[in-house]
Design a protein around this motif. Structure first.
Motif, mmCIF file in Angstrom:
data_model
loop_
_atom_site.group_PDB
_atom_site.id
_atom_site.type_symbol
_atom_site.label_atom_id
_atom_site.label_comp_id
_atom_site.label_asym_id
_atom_site.label_seq_id
_atom_site.Cartn_x
_atom_site.Cartn_y
_atom_site.Cartn_z
ATOM 1 N N PRO A 69 2.477 -3.458 -6.414
ATOM 2 C CA PRO A 69 0.692 -3.309 -6.040
ATOM 3 C C PRO A 69 0.630 -2.249 -6.659
ATOM 4 O O PRO A 69 0.634 -1.267 -5.596
ATOM 5 C CB PRO A 69 0.792 -4.015 -4.881
ATOM 6 N N VAL A 70 -0.744 -2.263 -7.144
ATOM 7 C CA VAL A 70 -0.894 -0.419 -7.170
ATOM 8 C C VAL A 70 -2.468 -0.970 -7.046
ATOM 9 O O VAL A 70 -3.714 -1.136 -7.010
ATOM 10 C CB VAL A 70 -0.995 -0.487 -8.448
ATOM 11 N N LEU A 71 -2.558 0.354 -5.912
ATOM 12 C CA LEU A 71 -4.034 1.047 -5.698
ATOM 13 C C LEU A 71 -4.343 1.878 -5.817
ATOM 14 O O LEU A 71 -3.588 2.700 -5.924
ATOM 15 C CB LEU A 71 -3.760 1.064 -4.139
ATOM 16 N N GLY A 72 -5.296 2.371 -6.423
ATOM 17 C CA GLY A 72 -6.137 3.060 -7.167
ATOM 18 C C GLY A 72 -6.927 2.887 -8.801
ATOM 19 O O GLY A 72 -7.748 1.524 -8.040
ATOM 20 N N HIS A 73 -7.836 4.182 -9.081
ATOM 21 C CA HIS A 73 -9.072 4.022 -10.353
ATOM 22 C C HIS A 73 -8.183 4.607 -11.424
ATOM 23 O O HIS A 73 -8.118 5.836 -11.392
ATOM 24 C CB HIS A 73 -10.468 4.210 -9.778
ATOM 25 N N ALA A 74 -8.564 3.835 -12.185
ATOM 26 C CA ALA A 74 -8.213 4.373 -14.023
ATOM 27 C C ALA A 74 -9.817 5.991 -14.196
ATOM 28 O O ALA A 74 -9.112 6.204 -14.609
ATOM 29 C CB ALA A 74 -8.522 3.336 -15.471
ATOM 30 N N VAL A 133 2.288 1.594 -4.740
ATOM 31 C CA VAL A 133 1.689 2.441 -5.497
ATOM 32 C C VAL A 133 0.336 2.804 -5.268
ATOM 33 O O VAL A 133 -0.758 2.143 -5.983
ATOM 34 C CB VAL A 133 2.576 2.131 -7.316
ATOM 35 N N VAL A 134 -0.001 4.060 -5.649
ATOM 36 C CA VAL A 134 -0.998 4.835 -5.748
ATOM 37 C C VAL A 134 -1.425 6.403 -6.307
ATOM 38 O O VAL A 134 -0.361 7.357 -5.872
ATOM 39 C CB VAL A 134 -1.634 5.544 -3.797
ATOM 40 N N PRO A 135 -1.754 5.792 -7.216
ATOM 41 C CA PRO A 135 -1.733 6.706 -8.276
ATOM 42 C C PRO A 135 -2.870 7.680 -8.057
ATOM 43 O O PRO A 135 -3.780 6.889 -8.241
ATOM 44 C CB PRO A 135 -2.024 5.955 -9.657
ATOM 45 N N VAL A 187 3.363 7.659 -3.702
ATOM 46 C CA VAL A 187 2.250 8.363 -4.228
ATOM 47 C C VAL A 187 2.202 9.060 -5.507
ATOM 48 O O VAL A 187 2.961 10.335 -5.460
ATOM 49 C CB VAL A 187 1.058 9.129 -3.407
ATOM 50 N N ILE A 188 1.574 9.168 -6.950
ATOM 51 C CA ILE A 188 1.754 9.889 -7.550
ATOM 52 C C ILE A 188 0.260 10.902 -7.653
ATOM 53 O O ILE A 188 -1.191 9.497 -8.219
ATOM 54 C CB ILE A 188 1.953 9.185 -9.189
ATOM 55 N N PHE A 189 0.286 12.616 -7.868
ATOM 56 C CA PHE A 189 -0.843 12.607 -8.557
ATOM 57 C C PHE A 189 -1.038 14.156 -9.247
ATOM 58 O O PHE A 189 0.067 14.331 -9.200
ATOM 59 C CB PHE A 189 -1.839 13.158 -6.687
ATOM 60 N N GLU A 190 -1.688 14.389 -9.672
ATOM 61 C CA GLU A 190 -1.616 15.418 -10.014
ATOM 62 C C GLU A 190 -2.701 16.619 -9.708
ATOM 63 O O GLU A 190 -3.302 16.737 -8.428
ATOM 64 C CB GLU A 190 -2.508 15.183 -11.766
ATOM 65 N N LEU A 221 -2.577 8.352 -16.954
ATOM 66 C CA LEU A 221 -1.758 8.161 -15.701
ATOM 67 C C LEU A 221 -1.813 6.447 -14.712
ATOM 68 O O LEU A 221 -0.524 5.924 -14.870
ATOM 69 C CB LEU A 221 -1.725 9.425 -15.107
ATOM 70 N N VAL A 222 -2.889 5.822 -14.586
ATOM 71 C CA VAL A 222 -3.334 4.890 -13.751
ATOM 72 C C VAL A 222 -2.770 4.524 -14.655
ATOM 73 O O VAL A 222 -2.367 2.768 -13.751
ATOM 74 C CB VAL A 222 -4.574 5.009 -13.645
ATOM 75 N N LYS A 223 -3.561 4.134 -15.522
ATOM 76 C CA LYS A 223 -3.112 2.867 -16.252
ATOM 77 C C LYS A 223 -0.806 2.484 -16.758
ATOM 78 O O LYS A 223 -0.515 1.128 -17.541
ATOM 79 C CB LYS A 223 -4.059 2.985 -18.038
ATOM 80 N N TYR A 224 -1.054 3.649 -16.570
ATOM 81 C CA TYR A 224 0.382 3.958 -17.139
ATOM 82 C C TYR A 224 1.378 3.165 -15.860
ATOM 83 O O TYR A 224 2.221 2.139 -16.309
ATOM 84 C CB TYR A 224 1.215 4.951 -17.561
ATOM 85 N N ILE A 225 1.025 3.629 -14.407
ATOM 86 C CA ILE A 225 1.428 2.973 -13.915
ATOM 87 C C ILE A 225 1.415 1.191 -13.489
ATOM 88 O O ILE A 225 2.260 0.879 -13.613
ATOM 89 C CB ILE A 225 1.176 3.988 -12.748
ATOM 90 N N GLN A 226 -0.426 0.779 -14.076
ATOM 91 C CA GLN A 226 -0.440 -0.128 -14.151
ATOM 92 C C GLN A 226 0.458 -1.236 -14.667
ATOM 93 O O GLN A 226 0.762 -2.588 -14.091
ATOM 94 C CB GLN A 226 -1.864 -0.541 -13.863
ATOM 95 N N SER A 227 0.827 -0.876 -15.840
ATOM 96 C CA SER A 227 2.137 -1.467 -17.180
ATOM 97 C C SER A 227 3.198 -1.227 -16.953
ATOM 98 O O SER A 227 3.380 -2.585 -17.184
ATOM 99 C CB SER A 227 1.193 -0.543 -17.979
ATOM 100 N N ASN A 228 2.922 -0.566 -16.065
ATOM 101 C CA ASN A 228 5.038 -0.335 -15.483
ATOM 102 C C ASN A 228 5.209 -0.444 -14.482
ATOM 103 O O ASN A 228 6.801 -0.356 -14.340
ATOM 104 C CB ASN A 228 5.279 0.900 -16.409
ATOM 105 N N THR A 229 4.912 -1.213 -14.178
ATOM 106 C CA THR A 229 5.676 -2.183 -12.377
ATOM 107 C C THR A 229 5.450 -3.044 -11.846
ATOM 108 O O THR A 229 3.738 -3.510 -12.705
ATOM 109 C CB THR A 229 5.033 -0.460 -11.250
#
Length: 448
Positions: A223-228, A204-206, A126-129, A212-220
């Motif tokens: 599966p990514v759960l989140g919203h841009a 992965v949950v950004p 889980v990645i957050f700001e 941030l979200v688009k970077y993660i979606q493009s670099n793994t």
């Protein structure tokens, strides 16, 4: 941190996740209560770390390298925030255990029974700001759902994050929950390495910015759960009650403008411009909201000589302001409102204000979003407000979990088949072959 150390973190999380498969609901409850107790005991220590983070972050805001909206999310001492954090742990503890639930059952043959049973996802990243309290929320949700989690927060809150995660890990020492179930990493380099470890990490949950979200979606490959984006809209219909419209629009925008569920676009039906537009825009201006109005709505205002009023450009309807700003557009009917939202929205949360039930149903059916509301603020899109105890994030995905993701979004399922020497060869359509029964099983008292 070296690649070897990063792999070690992921491996330890996987080992912890494997152990969590066996913990009971009571084990989880004991751990959550211990976490709440330790956090309360270390409150002043946590506040001290938070004050240092805020002091350092203020310098970044003044230098223009940290947004004011992120700075606002950093404060743990404001009002009753810390008490709310502790209550959130208790609320999650009181929720039903999402694991071990039978969601499908079928008797295939005498002595051959099939069950679909909920189970943890495994290891979460889980990645957050900012928002250091996210560490507590997500750790509690992970423990309750039987998952291990690796957390990465923003560098602006690193001391607060470390104080909170250290307290949580110390609370787990004498419980059935492995301390490695909750781990914190600090740098972007560590995240880059972790995103490659699909062998150990399951989801992965950004939680953060569009970039941030688009970077993660493009670099793994994980599966990514989140919203841009959080491009939410409120549509005020021709049959809207004026008082309700003012309340819903203003709250949707100003309650917490930096949140992803704050309204960024106001759509107003053309037939009520003379009655509704001025009171709504006046209420927004009173709350210091800058209005980006299209030419038609602008022409209806008695005065445009205000720094809070400007004519919009097309890009405004694709902008997540995350501040006291909102784009305003006139539409002819609910169909045009739906078309605009589906073209420009982010599939997060959108609301309609109307007294016409049929129009409301049309809107709620036609808008493609995780949340569609009738006469209610978009700010209700939140796991705590939904009764989830807290949320791990908000998803605009159309698989697995959508909207505010609580415990149910952190479990998947497995199929368990109980037989008695059964083999497939015995079943079929030919002579002497057995046919499947496919009879539903009463699972009221069943434990599998």
């Amino acid at each position: 941190m070296s690649t070897e150390n990063i792999i070690n973190i992921a491996q330890r999380a996987r080992i912890a996740a494997n152990k969590l498969q066996y913990v009971t609901t009571q084990d989880k409850s004991i751990a959550l209560n211990k976490i709440k107790s330790v956090l309360a005991d270390k409150k002043q220590e946590i506040f001290k770390a938070n004050r240092t983070d805020k002091k350092n972050a203020e310098i970044l805001v003044n230098a223009g390298t940290l947004s004011a909206s992120l700075f606002k999310r950093l404060d743990l001492e404001k009002g009753d925030k810390f008490d709310t954090i502790l209550k959130g742990v208790s609320d999650i503890d009181q929720l039903p255990d999402p694991t071990g639930q039978i969601t499908y059952s079928s008797k295939l043959d005498e002595g051959l029974e099939l069950y679909r049973v909920t189970c943890p996802v495994g290891v979460l990243l889980v990645i957050f700001e900012a928002r250091p309290e996210v560490v507590v929320n997500i750790s509690s949700l992970a423990i309750k759902s039987g998952n291990a989690v690796i957390l990465k927060g923003g560098k602006e809150s690193i001391l607060s994050l470390t104080a909170l995660s250290t307290a949580i890990q110390s609370a787990l020492v004498d419980t059935k929950i492995p301390p490695d179930a909750i781990q914190l990493v600090e740098t972007r380099e560590e995240i880059k390495a972790l995103l490659e470890l699909d062998k150990y990490i399951d989801l992965v949950v950004p939680r953060g910015s569009n970039s941030l979200v688009k970077y993660i979606q493009s670099n793994t490959r994980i599966p990514v759960l989140g919203h841009a984006d959080g491009l939410c809209s409120v549509y005020v219909d021709k049959d809207a009650d004026l008082d309700k419209a003012v309340r819903v629009v203003v709250d949707s925008k100003i309650n917490y403008p930096a949140a992803c569920n704050a309204a960024e676009t106001l759509l107003v039906n053309r037939s009520i411009l003379s009655t509704h537009l001025i009171p709504i825009t006046a209420a927004l201006q009173k709350a210091n909201v800058r209005l980006h109005l299209d030419s038609e709505s602008l022409s209806y205002l008695p005065s445009t000589d205000s720094p809070l009023i400007k004519e919009c450009v097309s890009e405004d309807f694709d902008t997540e302001f995350l501040d006291l700003e909102i784009a305003v557009k006139v539409v002819g009917d609910v169909e045009e409102a739906i078309q605009h939202i589906n073209s420009h929205g982010s599939k997060h949360t959108d609301a309609i204000v109307t007294e016409n039930e049929q129009v409301a149903k049309r809107f709620m059916q036609g808008v493609d979003a995780a949340g569609v509301y009738w006469n209610a603020s978009t700010r209700f899109a939140d796991g705590f407000r939904y009764g989830f105890g807290a949320e791990v994030g908000v998803s605009t995905n159309k698989t697995h979990a959508r909207g505010p993701v609580g415990l149910e979004g952190l479990v998947i399922y497995k199929y368990k088949l109980y037989g008695n020497g059964h083999i497939v060869e015995e079943f079929g359509e030919g002579h002497g072959k057995k046919k499947f029964l496919h009879e539903k099983i009463d699972v009221t008292e069943k434990i599998v």
